[in-house]
Design an enzyme around this catalytic site. Structure first.
Site, short mmCIF file in Angstrom:
data_model
loop_
_atom_site.label_atom_id
_atom_site.label_comp_id
_atom_site.label_asym_id
_atom_site.label_seq_id
_atom_site.Cartn_x
_atom_site.Cartn_y
_atom_site.Cartn_z
N GLU A 1 -9.57 -12.03 -2.91
CA GLU A 1 -8.39 -12.25 -2.05
C GLU A 1 -8.76 -13.03 -0.79
O GLU A 1 -7.99 -13.05 0.16
CB GLU A 1 -7.79 -10.90 -1.64
CG GLU A 1 -7.36 -10.02 -2.79
CD GLU A 1 -5.95 -10.32 -3.28
OE1 GLU A 1 -5.32 -11.22 -2.70
OE2 GLU A 1 -5.52 -9.67 -4.23
N HIS B 1 -4.26 0.89 -1.72
CA HIS B 1 -3.24 1.38 -2.65
C HIS B 1 -2.86 2.82 -2.32
O HIS B 1 -3.21 3.74 -3.08
CB HIS B 1 -3.77 1.30 -4.09
CG HIS B 1 -4.24 -0.05 -4.56
ND1 HIS B 1 -5.09 -0.24 -5.63
CD2 HIS B 1 -3.95 -1.30 -4.10
CE1 HIS B 1 -5.31 -1.53 -5.82
NE2 HIS B 1 -4.63 -2.20 -4.89
N HIS C 1 2.47 -2.06 -5.70
CA HIS C 1 1.07 -2.45 -5.66
C HIS C 1 0.31 -1.77 -4.51
O HIS C 1 -0.59 -0.97 -4.76
CB HIS C 1 0.96 -3.98 -5.58
CG HIS C 1 -0.45 -4.48 -5.50
ND1 HIS C 1 -0.78 -5.81 -5.65
CD2 HIS C 1 -1.62 -3.85 -5.27
CE1 HIS C 1 -2.09 -5.96 -5.54
NE2 HIS C 1 -2.62 -4.78 -5.30
N HIS D 1 -6.30 -4.24 2.78
CA HIS D 1 -5.39 -4.05 1.64
C HIS D 1 -5.86 -2.82 0.89
O HIS D 1 -7.04 -2.69 0.57
CB HIS D 1 -5.41 -5.28 0.72
CG HIS D 1 -4.80 -4.99 -0.61
ND1 HIS D 1 -3.50 -4.55 -0.75
CD2 HIS D 1 -5.31 -5.03 -1.86
CE1 HIS D 1 -3.25 -4.34 -2.02
NE2 HIS D 1 -4.33 -4.63 -2.72
O1 2HA Z 1 -9.19 -6.60 -4.86
O2 2HA Z 1 -6.66 -4.48 -4.92
O3 2HA Z 1 -5.01 -6.49 -5.28
C1 2HA Z 1 -8.59 -5.60 -5.55
C2 2HA Z 1 -7.14 -5.52 -5.27
C3 2HA Z 1 -6.33 -6.74 -5.44
ZN ZN Z 2 -4.52 -4.30 -4.74
#
Ligand code: 2HA
Ligand code: ZN
Length: 270
Positions: free
Chosen positions: A119, A144, A215, A142
């Site tokens: 990313e 989850h 996501h 980022h």
């Molecule tokens: O790099 O979560 O969305 C792993 C991720 C990409």
């Molecule tokens: Zn991700």
């Protein structure tokens, strides 16, 4: 083993924060496999000796030209690496890179030639955007978070600021410590240019935390600990909502007067 962090306590402290946050992400169940990314603009910690270091790799293309990050340095989680491994050993599962003149390429400087996150173009585009705004924010995250991602499986919470209002109303801390709320980006292919552009547009609307439908979240703040804290308070609020629903009722939530009072007491935006 020798490290670029040796005798650089301020830089080491930043990388230690990344490792600490990576551990929290794993413990919270927000970082399955290689899920999530972290990048931190560490340019302010770079000294002349660092600038003189030879690169470990040749120039690699970013895939974009980002004029405001020229000469900047970043700590990046490595591509395919696990947060739980980054927590134990950040310099073996992440690396320090510098952006080369022309702003279209970078080289890896230390400690090992660990290729940065897939990313990278979108993270660097966000850092570039933050610099154009004169922002003090240096970290992007980022991850989850389970309950926040679950919310995005309902149309109701995808409406602009519907989730923000509900989450703020669950517990006063959320309004106080995530004062700009939760931006929403509709589902888009992970790692796509479209997702990166929509993320920047949503940050620009004045959010620090942006939800990627079905996501995860993308958060920015002064350092990685503060970016994590914003996501943590939002997810805690989502857990309170779910706990109330699990007890069989729709939670009442703090009312608009209480939320306004809180905003005035803390001098909050919006
Ligand atoms: O790099 O979560 O969305 C792993 C991720 C990409
Ligand atoms: Zn991700």
């Amino acid at each position: 083993m020798k490290s670029i962090l040796d005798k650089r306590p301020a830089l080491k402290a930043e990388v230690d924060k990344v490792a600490e946050v990576a551990g929290y992400l794993w413990q919270k169940g927000w970082a399955e496999r290689n899920g999530g990314n972290i990048t931190v603009n560490i340019t302010e910690f770079v000294d002349d000796d660092m600038r003189a270091l030879p690169a470990l790799t040749g120039p690699r293309p970013i895939g974009k030209t980002l004029p405001h990050i020229e000469g900047c340095w970043f700590f990046c989680k490595g591509t395919g690496r696990r947060m739980r491994d980054l927590a134990r050993n950040p310099m073996a599962n992440g690396s320090i890179i510098r952006i080369l003149p022309g702003c279209g390429s970078y080289e890896i400087v230390a400690d090992a030639p660990v290729a940065p996150t897939s990313e990278l173009p979108s993270h660097l585009a966000v850092h570039d955007y933050l610099l154009t705004k004169g922002s003090r924010y240096r970290a992007s995250l980022h991850t989850h978070p389970i309950e926040l991602v679950a919310l995005t499986h309902s149309r109701k919470w995808l409406e602009k600021d519907a989730a923000t209002r509900m989450l703020w109303s669950m517990i006063p801390e959320t309004r106080a410590f995530c004062p700009r709320g939760l931006g929403m980006v509709p589902y888009m292919l992970p790692s796509s240019v479209e997702l990166a552009e929509a993320t920047i547009r949503t940050l620009e609307e004045d959010y620090d935390v942006v939800m990627w439908e079905k996501h995860g979240v993308f958060a920015v703040d002064t350092d990685i600990m503060d970016a994590f804290d914003q996501v943590d308070v939002l997810n805690k609020a989502a857990q309170i909502y779910i706990a109330a629903r699990g007890m069989g009722f729709e939670p009442e939530g703090m009312n608009d007067v209480q939320l306004r009072e809180l905003g005035e007491a803390f001098g909050l935006p919006k």
